[in-house]
Write a protein that holds these residues in place. Structure first.
Motif, PDB file in Angstrom:
ATOM      1  N   ARG A  74       0.814  -1.216   0.000  1.00 53.56           N
ATOM      2  CA  ARG A  74       0.000   0.000   0.000  1.00 53.56           C
ATOM      3  C   ARG A  74       0.849   1.267   0.000  1.00 53.56           C
ATOM      4  NH1 ARG A  74      -5.528  -0.343   2.330  1.00 53.56           N
ATOM      5  NH2 ARG A  74      -5.178   1.836   2.801  1.00 53.56           N
ATOM      6  N   ARG A  75       2.085   1.103   0.443  1.00 52.33           N
ATOM      7  CA  ARG A  75       2.902   2.316   0.578  1.00 52.33           C
ATOM      8  C   ARG A  75       3.476   2.811  -0.746  1.00 52.33           C
ATOM      9  NH1 ARG A  75       6.871   1.645   5.499  1.00 52.33           N
ATOM     10  NH2 ARG A  75       7.904   3.494   4.666  1.00 52.33           N
ATOM     11  N   ALA A  76       3.716   1.850  -1.630  1.00 54.24           N
ATOM     12  CA  ALA A  76       4.361   2.244  -2.893  1.00 54.24           C
ATOM     13  C   ALA A  76       3.575   3.320  -3.669  1.00 54.24           C
ATOM     14  CB  ALA A  76       4.599   1.021  -3.758  1.00 54.24           C
ATOM     15  N   PRO A  77       2.276   3.095  -3.886  1.00 57.08           N
ATOM     16  CA  PRO A  77       1.549   4.117  -4.652  1.00 57.08           C
ATOM     17  C   PRO A  77       1.482   5.452  -3.921  1.00 57.08           C
ATOM     18  CG  PRO A  77       0.125   2.197  -4.217  1.00 57.08           C
ATOM     19  CD  PRO A  77       1.432   1.931  -3.580  1.00 57.08           C
ATOM     20  N   ASN A  78       1.359   5.348  -2.585  1.00 58.86           N
ATOM     21  CA  ASN A  78       1.323   6.591  -1.805  1.00 58.86           C
ATOM     22  C   ASN A  78       2.584   7.417  -1.973  1.00 58.86           C
ATOM     23  OD1 ASN A  78      -1.161   6.440  -0.775  1.00 58.86           O
ATOM     24  ND2 ASN A  78      -0.566   5.455   1.151  1.00 58.86           N
ATOM     25  N   SER A  79       3.736   6.732  -1.816  1.00 56.39           N
ATOM     26  CA  SER A  79       4.984   7.488  -1.890  1.00 56.39           C
ATOM     27  C   SER A  79       5.193   7.995  -3.320  1.00 56.39           C
ATOM     28  CB  SER A  79       6.165   6.643  -1.420  1.00 56.39           C
ATOM     29  OG  SER A  79       6.221   5.458  -2.151  1.00 56.39           O
ATOM     30  N   TYR A  80       4.662   7.230  -4.270  1.00 61.35           N
ATOM     31  CA  TYR A  80       4.771   7.692  -5.652  1.00 61.35           C
ATOM     32  C   TYR A  80       3.978   8.995  -5.823  1.00 61.35           C
ATOM     33  CZ  TYR A  80       4.207   8.153 -10.639  1.00 61.35           C
ATOM     34  OH  TYR A  80       4.198   8.655 -11.906  1.00 61.35           O
ATOM     35  N   GLN A  81       2.792   8.964  -5.229  1.00 56.40           N
ATOM     36  CA  GLN A  81       1.939  10.130  -5.338  1.00 56.40           C
ATOM     37  C   GLN A  81       2.598  11.351  -4.665  1.00 56.40           C
ATOM     38  OE1 GLN A  81      -1.899   9.563  -3.566  1.00 56.40           O
ATOM     39  NE2 GLN A  81      -2.889   9.978  -5.515  1.00 56.40           N
ATOM     40  N   PHE A  82       3.168  11.074  -3.501  1.00 55.67           N
ATOM     41  CA  PHE A  82       3.833  12.150  -2.761  1.00 55.67           C
ATOM     42  C   PHE A  82       4.965  12.736  -3.603  1.00 55.67           C
ATOM     43  CE2 PHE A  82       7.346  13.445  -0.019  1.00 55.67           C
ATOM     44  CZ  PHE A  82       6.736  14.495   0.610  1.00 55.67           C
ATOM     45  N   PHE A  83       5.750  11.810  -4.181  1.00 54.16           N
ATOM     46  CA  PHE A  83       6.861  12.214  -5.028  1.00 54.16           C
ATOM     47  C   PHE A  83       6.355  13.075  -6.191  1.00 54.16           C
ATOM     48  CE2 PHE A  83       9.936  11.193  -8.474  1.00 54.16           C
ATOM     49  CZ  PHE A  83      11.041  11.743  -7.869  1.00 54.16           C
ATOM     50  N   GLY A  84       5.232  12.628  -6.769  1.00 54.86           N
ATOM     51  CA  GLY A  84       4.646  13.353  -7.889  1.00 54.86           C
ATOM     52  C   GLY A  84       4.250  14.765  -7.505  1.00 54.86           C
ATOM     53  N   GLU A  97       5.382  16.508  -5.017  1.00 53.65           N
ATOM     54  CA  GLU A  97       6.607  17.235  -4.700  1.00 53.65           C
ATOM     55  C   GLU A  97       7.258  17.768  -5.981  1.00 53.65           C
ATOM     56  OE1 GLU A  97       9.782  16.706  -1.413  1.00 53.65           O
ATOM     57  OE2 GLU A  97       7.879  17.746  -1.504  1.00 53.65           O
ATOM     58  N   MET A  98       7.335  16.894  -6.973  1.00 55.75           N
ATOM     59  CA  MET A  98       7.913  17.262  -8.267  1.00 55.75           C
ATOM     60  C   MET A  98       7.151  18.423  -8.881  1.00 55.75           C
ATOM     61  SD  MET A  98      10.474  15.700  -9.711  1.00 55.75           S
ATOM     62  CE  MET A  98      10.244  15.371 -11.458  1.00 55.75           C
ATOM     63  N   ASN A  99       5.847  18.271  -8.782  1.00 53.16           N
ATOM     64  CA  ASN A  99       4.972  19.275  -9.337  1.00 53.16           C
ATOM     65  C   ASN A  99       5.212  20.639  -8.704  1.00 53.16           C
ATOM     66  OD1 ASN A  99       2.942  19.811 -11.158  1.00 53.16           O
ATOM     67  ND2 ASN A  99       1.868  17.938 -10.557  1.00 53.16           N
ATOM     68  N   ALA A 100       5.329  20.618  -7.398  1.00 50.40           N
ATOM     69  CA  ALA A 100       5.545  21.863  -6.662  1.00 50.40           C
ATOM     70  C   ALA A 100       6.867  22.492  -7.081  1.00 50.40           C
ATOM     71  CB  ALA A 100       5.528  21.598  -5.162  1.00 50.40           C
ATOM     72  N   GLU A 151       7.296  26.046  -8.917  1.00 50.05           N
ATOM     73  CA  GLU A 151       8.118  27.112  -8.347  1.00 50.05           C
ATOM     74  C   GLU A 151       9.107  27.638  -9.389  1.00 50.05           C
ATOM     75  OE1 GLU A 151      10.747  26.000  -5.180  1.00 50.05           O
ATOM     76  OE2 GLU A 151      11.295  28.092  -4.836  1.00 50.05           O
ATOM     77  N   ARG A 152       9.696  26.704 -10.102  1.00 48.82           N
ATOM     78  CA  ARG A 152      10.680  27.070 -11.115  1.00 48.82           C
ATOM     79  C   ARG A 152      10.032  27.899 -12.233  1.00 48.82           C
ATOM     80  NH1 ARG A 152      16.010  25.112 -13.776  1.00 48.82           N
ATOM     81  NH2 ARG A 152      15.719  26.202 -15.727  1.00 48.82           N
ATOM     82  N   LEU A 153       8.804  27.507 -12.578  1.00 52.93           N
ATOM     83  CA  LEU A 153       8.069  28.203 -13.631  1.00 52.93           C
ATOM     84  C   LEU A 153       7.773  29.645 -13.216  1.00 52.93           C
ATOM     85  CD1 LEU A 153       7.054  27.051 -16.367  1.00 52.93           C
ATOM     86  CD2 LEU A 153       4.761  27.026 -15.364  1.00 52.93           C
ATOM     87  N   VAL A 154       7.310  29.808 -11.986  1.00 50.71           N
ATOM     88  CA  VAL A 154       7.007  31.148 -11.472  1.00 50.71           C
ATOM     89  C   VAL A 154       8.291  31.980 -11.442  1.00 50.71           C
ATOM     90  CG1 VAL A 154       6.197  32.468  -9.462  1.00 50.71           C
ATOM     91  CG2 VAL A 154       5.061  30.329 -10.092  1.00 50.71           C
TER      92      VAL A 154
END
Ligand code: C2E
Ligand code: CA
Ligand code: CA
Ligand code: CA
Length: 279
Positions: A3-13, A15-18, A22-25
């Motif tokens: 169950r943890r794998a998809p969660n951490s993937y989502q978190f990573f996603g 984080e990446m997005n943020a 930030e870089r775009l702004v």
């Protein structure tokens, strides 16, 4: 674990997005920074280790944005490098620093050398030498009034071309400093070929010079190397009296760091220069 794998993937996603966001702004805001007058130069004095006299100052860029607040050059310079904005920004830095030096001259202060950091893109730009000459003429300065700082890694990006451009600047009479020395990977063989006048010991060595034997050893080696090559030596990031004394005894010519002064806006530096001149 299943169950943890998809969660951490989502978190990573997320984080990446943020981070991308930030870089775009940052990139968007940086495009307007120049025309909106959000950039400023601060200056950090470089002091003669023996006399305590201020010999010059390094110009360091500052960016204050209404939306992002203060953004460190460590963060935005690499972005400006990547998207080419460093060309107009770098030209602005050169012109502003030279103009400030002209004002100091006109105020009757002793001659100072203002140091400007160059980036890799600037060194690669075809008209850099002409631009420098033009700005000196515009601001009524002589070649003695300007110093340019380059890093080893910058030179190594395109060794032959960099050496050629540096040679031209050097022949013009401009002082060249090799910044952050000791952190790059270039061989001593290359160092001999760089037409430089000054080695700047990186602050990562200066930091622990009185407490760490290895850093002291590296620093001593750099100082002796500089002497053998007839180069002037500046230590950056000097924060304490102990560091200052140590470097002075070892034969450092100039020091720069919080021990003497933080980088400050031009008005504060002008006051400091006036006091230093009178003392
Ligand atoms: P740098 O050229 O190695 O500049 C020295 C940095 O050390 C500056 O950080 C300065 O504020 C900081 N510093 C000076 N004395 C001390 C000290 O005693 N202790 C500590 N802890 N730090 C000290 P700053 O201003 O944040 O600039 C970071 C880097 O950004 C510079 O490193 C330089 O690589 C780049 N940079 C700044 N202005 C310009 C610019 O106009 N053009 C280009 N291309 N790069 C710039
Ligand atoms: Ca520098
Ligand atoms: Ca440096
Ligand atoms: Ca540095």
């Amino acid at each position: 674990a299943k169950r943890r794998a998809p969660n951490s993937y989502q978190f990573f996603g997320t984080e990446m997005n943020a981070q991308l966001q930030e870089r775009l702004v940052l990139e968007t805001q940086l495009r307007y920074a120049l025309e909106r007058n959000e950039l400023q130069l601060h200056y950090q004095p470089r002091v003669d280790a023996n006399s305590g006299k201020i010999l010059g100052a390094e110009a360091l860029i500052r960016w204050q944005n209404p939306q992002l607040g203060f953004v460190s050059p460590v963060k935005f310079i690499p972005i400006a490098e990547a998207n080419g904005l460093i060309i107009p920004i770098g030209e602005w830095v050169l012109r502003t620093a030279c103009n400030q030096n002209r004002l100091w001259k006109e105020a009757g202060l002793p001659p100072l050398r203002v140091a400007v950091n160059l980036s890799a893109r600037q060194l690669a730009q075809p008209n850099l030498v002409d631009l420098v000459a033009q700005i000196l003429a515009e601001t009524n300065l002589s070649v003695d009034d300007l110093e340019l700082e380059v890093t080893e890694s910058l030179i190594m990006e395109n060794v032959e071309h960099s050496i050629k451009v540096l040679q031209e600047l050097h022949e013009m009479g401009i002082t060249l400093a090799l910044d952050d020395f000791g952190t790059g990977f270039s061989s001593l063989n290359y160092l001999r070929r760089f037409p430089i006048d000054i080695l700047k010991i990186d602050r990562s060595f200066v930091n622990n010079v009185v407490v760490n034997q290895e850093d002291a050893a590296v620093t001593n080696t750099i100082i002796n190397l500089a002497k053998d090559l007839n180069l002037h030596i500046t230590a950056e990031g000097v924060e304490t009296q102990e560091q200052f004394e140590y470097l002075k005894i070892k034969g450092c010519d100039e020091i720069q760091g919080y021990y003497f002064s933080k980088p400050l806006p031009s008005s504060a530096i002008t006051e400091l220069l006036q006091k230093n001149h009178q003392s």
